[in-house]
Motif scaffolding. Sequence first.
Motif, PDB file in Angstrom:
ATOM      1  N   VAL A 260       0.843  -1.203   0.000  1.00 13.30           N
ATOM      2  CA  VAL A 260       0.000   0.000   0.000  1.00 13.30           C
ATOM      3  C   VAL A 260       0.876   1.250   0.000  1.00 13.30           C
ATOM      4  O   VAL A 260       0.631   2.202  -0.758  1.00 13.30           O
ATOM      5  N   VAL A 261       1.926   1.275   0.813  1.00 15.17           N
ATOM      6  CA  VAL A 261       2.843   2.411   0.858  1.00 15.17           C
ATOM      7  C   VAL A 261       3.526   2.587  -0.496  1.00 15.17           C
ATOM      8  O   VAL A 261       3.672   3.707  -0.998  1.00 15.17           O
ATOM      9  N   ALA A 262       3.942   1.497  -1.114  1.00 15.22           N
ATOM     10  CA  ALA A 262       4.602   1.566  -2.419  1.00 15.22           C
ATOM     11  C   ALA A 262       3.646   2.111  -3.483  1.00 15.22           C
ATOM     12  O   ALA A 262       4.040   2.946  -4.307  1.00 15.22           O
ATOM     13  N   ILE A 263       2.405   1.673  -3.471  1.00 17.76           N
ATOM     14  CA  ILE A 263       1.423   2.152  -4.438  1.00 17.76           C
ATOM     15  C   ILE A 263       1.155   3.638  -4.238  1.00 17.76           C
ATOM     16  O   ILE A 263       1.088   4.404  -5.205  1.00 17.76           O
ATOM     17  N   LEU A 264       1.015   4.076  -2.998  1.00 20.08           N
ATOM     18  CA  LEU A 264       0.799   5.491  -2.719  1.00 20.08           C
ATOM     19  C   LEU A 264       2.004   6.331  -3.149  1.00 20.08           C
ATOM     20  O   LEU A 264       1.845   7.425  -3.687  1.00 20.08           O
ATOM     21  N   ALA A 265       3.202   5.817  -2.926  1.00 17.12           N
ATOM     22  CA  ALA A 265       4.411   6.534  -3.325  1.00 17.12           C
ATOM     23  C   ALA A 265       4.473   6.665  -4.848  1.00 17.12           C
ATOM     24  O   ALA A 265       4.814   7.736  -5.381  1.00 17.12           O
ATOM     25  N   LEU A 266       4.129   5.611  -5.563  1.00 16.51           N
ATOM     26  CA  LEU A 266       4.110   5.672  -7.026  1.00 16.51           C
ATOM     27  C   LEU A 266       3.046   6.646  -7.535  1.00 16.51           C
ATOM     28  O   LEU A 266       3.281   7.381  -8.499  1.00 16.51           O
ATOM     29  N   ALA A 267       1.887   6.657  -6.898  1.00 15.91           N
ATOM     30  CA  ALA A 267       0.830   7.584  -7.294  1.00 15.91           C
ATOM     31  C   ALA A 267       1.287   9.024  -7.067  1.00 15.91           C
ATOM     32  O   ALA A 267       1.087   9.899  -7.919  1.00 15.91           O
ATOM     33  N   PHE A 268       1.916   9.298  -5.942  1.00 14.03           N
ATOM     34  CA  PHE A 268       2.424  10.636  -5.642  1.00 14.03           C
ATOM     35  C   PHE A 268       3.477  11.042  -6.671  1.00 14.03           C
ATOM     36  O   PHE A 268       3.460  12.155  -7.195  1.00 14.03           O
ATOM     37  N   TYR A 269       4.385  10.146  -6.982  1.00 16.50           N
ATOM     38  CA  TYR A 269       5.421  10.413  -7.980  1.00 16.50           C
ATOM     39  C   TYR A 269       4.796  10.719  -9.339  1.00 16.50           C
ATOM     40  O   TYR A 269       5.227  11.624 -10.045  1.00 16.50           O
ATOM     41  N   GLY A 270       3.758   9.980  -9.693  1.00 16.74           N
ATOM     42  CA  GLY A 270       3.086  10.203 -10.971  1.00 16.74           C
ATOM     43  C   GLY A 270       2.427  11.566 -11.041  1.00 16.74           C
ATOM     44  O   GLY A 270       2.509  12.259 -12.062  1.00 16.74           O
ATOM     45  N   VAL A 271       1.783  11.981  -9.963  1.00 14.97           N
ATOM     46  CA  VAL A 271       1.146  13.300  -9.940  1.00 14.97           C
ATOM     47  C   VAL A 271       2.200  14.398 -10.060  1.00 14.97           C
ATOM     48  O   VAL A 271       2.046  15.349 -10.825  1.00 14.97           O
ATOM     49  N   VAL A 272       3.284  14.269  -9.319  1.00 19.10           N
ATOM     50  CA  VAL A 272       4.357  15.267  -9.390  1.00 19.10           C
ATOM     51  C   VAL A 272       4.950  15.304 -10.793  1.00 19.10           C
ATOM     52  O   VAL A 272       5.221  16.378 -11.342  1.00 19.10           O
ATOM     53  N   ALA A 273       5.135  14.156 -11.412  1.00 13.52           N
ATOM     54  CA  ALA A 273       5.685  14.105 -12.760  1.00 13.52           C
ATOM     55  C   ALA A 273       4.757  14.782 -13.763  1.00 13.52           C
ATOM     56  O   ALA A 273       5.206  15.489 -14.662  1.00 13.52           O
ATOM     57  N   LEU A 274       3.453  14.598 -13.614  1.00 11.06           N
ATOM     58  CA  LEU A 274       2.499  15.242 -14.517  1.00 11.06           C
ATOM     59  C   LEU A 274       2.487  16.750 -14.344  1.00 11.06           C
ATOM     60  O   LEU A 274       2.385  17.493 -15.316  1.00 11.06           O
ATOM     61  N   VAL A 275       2.582  17.207 -13.111  1.00 14.51           N
ATOM     62  CA  VAL A 275       2.540  18.645 -12.841  1.00 14.51           C
ATOM     63  C   VAL A 275       3.793  19.330 -13.360  1.00 14.51           C
ATOM     64  O   VAL A 275       3.730  20.442 -13.883  1.00 14.51           O
ATOM     65  N   THR A 276       4.934  18.682 -13.250  1.00 15.96           N
ATOM     66  CA  THR A 276       6.193  19.321 -13.627  1.00 15.96           C
ATOM     67  C   THR A 276       6.598  19.054 -15.075  1.00 15.96           C
ATOM     68  O   THR A 276       7.544  19.659 -15.551  1.00 15.96           O
ATOM     69  N   ARG A 277       5.889  18.207 -15.786  1.00 21.19           N
ATOM     70  CA  ARG A 277       6.258  17.881 -17.166  1.00 21.19           C
ATOM     71  C   ARG A 277       6.165  19.124 -18.041  1.00 21.19           C
ATOM     72  O   ARG A 277       5.204  19.867 -17.994  1.00 21.19           O
ATOM     73  N   GLY A 278       7.188  19.365 -18.823  1.00 14.75           N
ATOM     74  CA  GLY A 278       7.199  20.504 -19.719  1.00 14.75           C
ATOM     75  C   GLY A 278       7.538  21.820 -19.045  1.00 14.75           C
ATOM     76  O   GLY A 278       7.532  22.858 -19.661  1.00 14.75           O
ATOM     77  N   LYS A 279       7.834  21.807 -17.792  1.00 15.07           N
ATOM     78  CA  LYS A 279       8.144  23.030 -17.060  1.00 15.07           C
ATOM     79  C   LYS A 279       9.602  23.065 -16.640  1.00 15.07           C
ATOM     80  O   LYS A 279       9.985  23.812 -15.773  1.00 15.07           O
ATOM     81  N   GLY A 280      10.428  22.228 -17.212  1.00 14.08           N
ATOM     82  CA  GLY A 280      11.830  22.215 -16.841  1.00 14.08           C
ATOM     83  C   GLY A 280      12.052  21.676 -15.445  1.00 14.08           C
ATOM     84  O   GLY A 280      13.032  21.995 -14.796  1.00 14.08           O
ATOM     85  N   GLY A 281      11.144  20.861 -14.956  1.00 15.89           N
ATOM     86  CA  GLY A 281      11.298  20.263 -13.638  1.00 15.89           C
ATOM     87  C   GLY A 281      10.839  21.157 -12.508  1.00 15.89           C
ATOM     88  O   GLY A 281      10.991  20.827 -11.352  1.00 15.89           O
ATOM     89  N   GLN A 282      10.254  22.304 -12.839  1.00 13.97           N
ATOM     90  CA  GLN A 282       9.791  23.218 -11.799  1.00 13.97           C
ATOM     91  C   GLN A 282       8.303  22.997 -11.567  1.00 13.97           C
ATOM     92  O   GLN A 282       7.550  22.748 -12.489  1.00 13.97           O
ATOM     93  N   LEU A 283       7.901  23.139 -10.320  1.00 13.48           N
ATOM     94  CA  LEU A 283       6.484  23.060 -10.015  1.00 13.48           C
ATOM     95  C   LEU A 283       5.780  24.271 -10.602  1.00 13.48           C
ATOM     96  O   LEU A 283       6.399  25.285 -10.913  1.00 13.48           O
ATOM     97  N   LEU A 284       4.480  24.167 -10.765  1.00 14.22           N
ATOM     98  CA  LEU A 284       3.726  25.268 -11.344  1.00 14.22           C
ATOM     99  C   LEU A 284       3.909  26.539 -10.533  1.00 14.22           C
ATOM    100  O   LEU A 284       3.799  26.532  -9.308  1.00 14.22           O
ATOM    101  N   ALA A 285       4.182  27.621 -11.223  1.00 12.93           N
ATOM    102  CA  ALA A 285       4.360  28.910 -10.558  1.00 12.93           C
ATOM    103  C   ALA A 285       2.984  29.510 -10.273  1.00 12.93           C
ATOM    104  O   ALA A 285       2.020  29.239 -10.987  1.00 12.93           O
TER     105      ALA A 285
END
Length: 67
Positions: free
Chosen positions: A8-33
């Motif tokens: 369960v912890v591994a699945i939650l960690a992967l889901a969190f990583y996926g959300v962060v990857a989607l938010v930062t994609r195309g932004k040069g690795g920066q979170l949305l300003a």
Amino acid sequence: MLLWYLMVVAILALAFYGVVALVTRGKGGQLLAPLAPDDPLRILKQRYARGEISEEEYRRMREELKE
């Protein structure tokens, strides 16, 4: 039982990583300003750099904005 908790912890960690990857994609690795209004001079410079306006138009508009 411990294995299920680890899964369960591994699945939650992967889901969190996926959300962060989607938010930062195309932004040069920066979170949305935070949203801020664009500076008119910045927009004018970008238009000139893209070739949308001539140097004469750029200078005239820049002087008008500085007033």
